[in-house]
Design an enzyme around this catalytic site. Structure first.
Site, PDB file in Angstrom:
ATOM      1  N   ASP A 261      28.980  22.838  11.017  1.00  0.00           N
ATOM      2  CA  ASP A 261      28.372  21.744  11.696  1.00  0.00           C
ATOM      3  C   ASP A 261      29.096  20.372  11.475  1.00  0.00           C
ATOM      4  O   ASP A 261      29.111  19.469  12.479  1.00  0.00           O
ATOM      5  CB  ASP A 261      26.953  21.733  11.317  1.00  0.00           C
ATOM      6  CG  ASP A 261      26.067  21.144  12.425  1.00  0.00           C
ATOM      7  OD1 ASP A 261      26.647  20.684  13.427  1.00  0.00           O
ATOM      8  OD2 ASP A 261      24.877  21.116  12.034  1.00  0.00           O
TER       9      ASP A 261
ATOM     10  N   SER B 126      25.196  31.738   9.750  1.00  0.00           N
ATOM     11  CA  SER B 126      24.057  31.610   8.519  1.00  0.00           C
ATOM     12  C   SER B 126      24.769  32.180   7.116  1.00  0.00           C
ATOM     13  O   SER B 126      23.870  32.398   6.288  1.00  0.00           O
ATOM     14  CB  SER B 126      23.026  32.750   8.866  1.00  0.00           C
ATOM     15  OG  SER B 126      21.973  32.149   9.641  1.00  0.00           O
ATOM     16  N   THR B 127      25.775  32.444   7.240  1.00  0.00           N
ATOM     17  CA  THR B 127      26.474  32.940   5.713  1.00  0.00           C
ATOM     18  C   THR B 127      26.930  31.888   4.796  1.00  0.00           C
ATOM     19  O   THR B 127      27.235  32.099   3.601  1.00  0.00           O
ATOM     20  CB  THR B 127      27.554  33.895   5.874  1.00  0.00           C
ATOM     21  OG1 THR B 127      28.632  33.207   6.449  1.00  0.00           O
ATOM     22  CG2 THR B 127      27.565  34.992   7.184  1.00  0.00           C
ATOM     23  N   GLY B 128      26.545  30.625   5.307  1.00  0.00           N
ATOM     24  CA  GLY B 128      26.859  29.550   4.078  1.00  0.00           C
ATOM     25  C   GLY B 128      25.646  28.967   3.631  1.00  0.00           C
ATOM     26  O   GLY B 128      24.858  29.723   2.788  1.00  0.00           O
ATOM     27  N   VAL B 129      25.260  27.893   3.965  1.00  0.00           N
ATOM     28  CA  VAL B 129      24.020  27.090   3.340  1.00  0.00           C
ATOM     29  C   VAL B 129      22.850  28.265   3.627  1.00  0.00           C
ATOM     30  O   VAL B 129      21.862  28.137   2.856  1.00  0.00           O
ATOM     31  CB  VAL B 129      23.627  25.714   4.170  1.00  0.00           C
ATOM     32  CG1 VAL B 129      22.341  25.039   3.583  1.00  0.00           C
ATOM     33  CG2 VAL B 129      24.878  24.920   3.769  1.00  0.00           C
TER      34      VAL B 129
ATOM     35  N   ASP C 286      40.437  26.958  10.448  1.00  0.00           N
ATOM     36  CA  ASP C 286      39.278  26.043  10.594  1.00  0.00           C
ATOM     37  C   ASP C 286      38.996  26.062  12.212  1.00  0.00           C
ATOM     38  O   ASP C 286      39.837  25.811  12.946  1.00  0.00           O
ATOM     39  CB  ASP C 286      39.963  24.492  10.378  1.00  0.00           C
ATOM     40  CG  ASP C 286      38.964  23.522  10.641  1.00  0.00           C
ATOM     41  OD1 ASP C 286      37.957  23.601  11.223  1.00  0.00           O
ATOM     42  OD2 ASP C 286      39.123  22.483  10.333  1.00  0.00           O
ATOM     43  N   ILE C 287      37.595  26.241  12.561  1.00  0.00           N
ATOM     44  CA  ILE C 287      37.421  26.551  13.982  1.00  0.00           C
ATOM     45  C   ILE C 287      37.512  25.205  14.870  1.00  0.00           C
ATOM     46  O   ILE C 287      37.812  25.348  16.012  1.00  0.00           O
ATOM     47  CB  ILE C 287      35.949  27.142  13.891  1.00  0.00           C
ATOM     48  CG1 ILE C 287      35.696  27.780  15.555  1.00  0.00           C
ATOM     49  CG2 ILE C 287      34.946  26.086  13.973  1.00  0.00           C
ATOM     50  CD1 ILE C 287      34.597  28.720  15.363  1.00  0.00           C
TER      51      ILE C 287
END
Ligand code: AR6
Length: 170
Positions: free
Chosen positions: A34, A118-121, A10-11
């Site tokens: 986010d 960009s690889t999620g939602v 988890d970042i």
């Protein structure tokens, strides 16, 4: 020295100079990474972001990390895949990473951690994204002493496996 590291985590937990946020153009928070970053940084982050006036796709802005262990958050906006020609989305994804790295170097930051922007939602195909991201970051590091270290932080197994294979680790 290998300046690229790969972890699955988890970042928001990372104690580094800067973590990068996969934000949207409003910079006013959302879901995914986010949402996690805003929750962990506290309401001061949203208050600060309200003063910034948003951010275009491919661009990046820097804020303090507030309650996060990381000193700074670099907010970048990836492309929404499918909303534009694929070549344009690829160019904007590379810009998002490059501009985040420029900001880090400009602030003399040594260690920066990226999520899989960009690889999620936003729906960017993971394999193609990783290819673009790895070559963009390698090229930047070849021409700059800072940041000293870039950490790719994968959250889902699929991205982790793709990066593992493409980076040639394990
Ligand atoms: N730490 C690291 N990575 C994470 C975490 C976490 N805590 N949580 C999710 N991820 P996404 P996008 C990964 O959807 O596609 C937001 O609503 C996740 O597994 O967060 O750029 C914004 O406000 C995925 O691989 O970002 C925008 O509106 C990666 O983070 C929109 O989503 C990115 O997924 C941006 O979409």
């Amino acid at each position: 020295m290998n300046r690229i590291k790969l972890i699955k985590d988890d970042i928001t937990r990372l104690d580094v100079d800067a973590i990068v946020n996969a934000a949207n153009r409003s910079l006013l928070g959302g879901g995914g990474v986010d949402g996690a970053i805003h929750r962990a940084a506290g309401p001061e982050l949203l208050a600060h972001c309200r003063t910034l006036g948003g951010c275009e796709a491919g661009e990046a802005v820097i804020t303090p990390g507030f309650r996060l262990p990381a000193r700074y958050v670099i907010h970048t906006v990836g492309p929404v895949y499918g909303s534009m020609p694929a070549a344009e989305a690829e160019r904007l994804l590379a810009n998002a990473y490059r501009n985040s790295l420029e900001l880090a170097a400009g602030h003399q930051l040594k260690v920066i951690a990226f999520p899989n922007i960009s690889t999620g939602v936003y729906g960017f195909p993971k394999e193609k994204a990783a290819e673009i991201v790895i070559s963009t970051v390698r090229e930047f590091l070849a021409g700059s002493e800072l940041p000293e270290e870039v950490i790719f932080v994968c959250f889902d197994d699929e991205n982790f496996r793709i990066y593992e294979r493409m980076l040639g680790v394990n």
